[in-house]
Motif scaffolding. Structure first.
Motif, short mmCIF file in Angstrom:
data_model
loop_
_atom_site.label_atom_id
_atom_site.label_comp_id
_atom_site.label_asym_id
_atom_site.label_seq_id
_atom_site.Cartn_x
_atom_site.Cartn_y
_atom_site.Cartn_z
N SER A 1 -0.94 19.47 -7.90
CA SER A 1 -0.36 18.12 -7.97
C SER A 1 -1.47 17.08 -8.01
O SER A 1 -2.65 17.40 -7.90
N VAL A 2 -1.08 15.82 -8.20
CA VAL A 2 -2.03 14.71 -8.19
C VAL A 2 -1.60 13.72 -7.12
O VAL A 2 -0.41 13.37 -7.03
N GLU A 3 -2.56 13.29 -6.31
CA GLU A 3 -2.31 12.28 -5.28
C GLU A 3 -2.79 10.94 -5.81
O GLU A 3 -3.88 10.85 -6.37
N VAL A 4 -1.96 9.91 -5.63
CA VAL A 4 -2.31 8.57 -6.09
C VAL A 4 -2.15 7.60 -4.93
O VAL A 4 -1.05 7.45 -4.39
N GLY A 5 -3.25 6.98 -4.53
CA GLY A 5 -3.21 5.91 -3.54
C GLY A 5 -3.28 4.60 -4.30
O GLY A 5 -4.03 4.48 -5.27
N MET A 6 -2.49 3.62 -3.89
CA MET A 6 -2.46 2.37 -4.66
C MET A 6 -2.19 1.17 -3.77
O MET A 6 -1.53 1.28 -2.75
N ALA A 7 -2.72 0.04 -4.21
CA ALA A 7 -2.49 -1.23 -3.52
C ALA A 7 -2.42 -2.33 -4.56
O ALA A 7 -3.18 -2.35 -5.52
N GLY A 8 -1.47 -3.22 -4.36
CA GLY A 8 -1.30 -4.34 -5.28
C GLY A 8 -0.05 -5.10 -4.91
O GLY A 8 0.56 -4.86 -3.86
N SER A 9 0.35 -5.99 -5.79
CA SER A 9 1.59 -6.74 -5.56
C SER A 9 2.77 -5.77 -5.57
O SER A 9 2.68 -4.68 -6.14
N ASP A 10 3.86 -6.16 -4.94
CA ASP A 10 5.04 -5.31 -4.89
C ASP A 10 5.49 -4.91 -6.29
O ASP A 10 5.76 -3.74 -6.56
N ASP A 11 5.54 -5.88 -7.22
CA ASP A 11 5.98 -5.59 -8.59
C ASP A 11 5.03 -4.63 -9.30
O ASP A 11 5.47 -3.72 -10.00
N TYR B 1 0.85 -1.19 0.00
CA TYR B 1 0.00 0.00 0.00
C TYR B 1 0.88 1.24 0.00
O TYR B 1 1.74 1.40 0.87
N VAL B 2 0.66 2.12 -0.98
CA VAL B 2 1.50 3.31 -1.15
C VAL B 2 0.64 4.51 -1.50
O VAL B 2 -0.37 4.38 -2.20
N GLN B 3 1.05 5.67 -1.00
CA GLN B 3 0.45 6.93 -1.43
C GLN B 3 1.55 7.75 -2.08
O GLN B 3 2.63 7.93 -1.51
N ALA B 4 1.28 8.21 -3.30
CA ALA B 4 2.26 9.00 -4.05
C ALA B 4 1.69 10.38 -4.35
O ALA B 4 0.47 10.56 -4.41
N GLU C 1 5.19 7.12 -0.21
CA GLU C 1 5.40 6.55 1.12
C GLU C 1 4.45 5.38 1.32
O GLU C 1 3.35 5.35 0.77
N GLU C 2 4.90 4.41 2.10
CA GLU C 2 4.07 3.28 2.46
C GLU C 2 2.98 3.78 3.41
O GLU C 2 3.22 4.65 4.24
N ILE C 3 1.77 3.23 3.27
CA ILE C 3 0.66 3.62 4.12
C ILE C 3 0.00 2.37 4.70
O ILE C 3 0.28 1.25 4.26
N ALA C 4 -0.87 2.58 5.66
CA ALA C 4 -1.61 1.48 6.27
C ALA C 4 -2.55 0.85 5.24
O ALA C 4 -2.99 1.52 4.30
N PRO C 5 -2.87 -0.42 5.38
CA PRO C 5 -3.80 -1.09 4.45
C PRO C 5 -5.12 -0.34 4.30
O PRO C 5 -5.65 0.21 5.27
N GLN C 6 -5.62 -0.31 3.08
CA GLN C 6 -6.88 0.35 2.74
C GLN C 6 -7.84 -0.68 2.15
O GLN C 6 -7.43 -1.76 1.75
N GLN C 7 -9.11 -0.30 2.04
CA GLN C 7 -10.14 -1.21 1.53
C GLN C 7 -10.60 -0.80 0.13
O GLN C 7 -11.78 -0.64 -0.12
N TRP C 8 -9.68 -0.63 -0.80
CA TRP C 8 -10.05 -0.29 -2.17
C TRP C 8 -10.40 -1.56 -2.93
O TRP C 8 -9.77 -2.58 -2.76
N SER C 9 -11.41 -1.46 -3.80
CA SER C 9 -11.81 -2.64 -4.58
C SER C 9 -11.61 -2.43 -6.08
O SER C 9 -11.74 -3.34 -6.87
N ALA C 10 -11.31 -1.19 -6.48
CA ALA C 10 -11.10 -0.84 -7.90
C ALA C 10 -10.21 0.39 -7.91
O ALA C 10 -9.79 0.88 -6.87
N PHE C 11 -9.90 0.89 -9.11
CA PHE C 11 -9.13 2.13 -9.21
C PHE C 11 -10.09 3.22 -9.65
O PHE C 11 -10.73 3.12 -10.69
#
Length: 88
Positions: free
Chosen positions: A41-51, A3-6, A75-85
């Motif tokens: 700027s644009v904020e992007v929160g994301m979750a997925g495999s490391d690669d 889980y990352v926020q950019a 930066e790494e963030i706490a787990p989130q409950q996203w189901s889509a982008f």
């Protein structure tokens, strides 16, 4: 799962950056969001495999052709409950 926020800084609003980010995220099977911030700027929160998350962060360094990215922070963030982008 990673889980990352950019934050993407540069000429990234009004150029289809969020939509292109969502398309690339879906191709990489990454969930999360892309949102414009008031400072341009644009904020992007994301979750997925490391690669997959690493690949999306790399893609953010350039973005779509009409954008001009100056810098990306993440930066790494706490787990989130996203189901889509989503874009917002």
């Amino acid at each position: 799962m990673r889980y990352v926020q950019a934050r993407v800084i540069g000429h990234v609003q009004g150029v289809g950056f969020r939509q292109a980010t969502a398309q690339r995220a879906r191709e990489l099977e990454v969930v999360g969001y892309a949102s414009n911030l008031e400072d341009g700027s644009v904020e992007v929160g994301m979750a997925g495999s490391d690669d997959s998350v690493s690949a999306l962060i790399d893609w953010l360094q350039t973005g779509p052709p009409a954008s001009c990215v100056d810098r990306v922070t993440s930066e790494e963030i706490a787990p989130q409950q996203w189901s889509a982008f989503q874009t917002g």
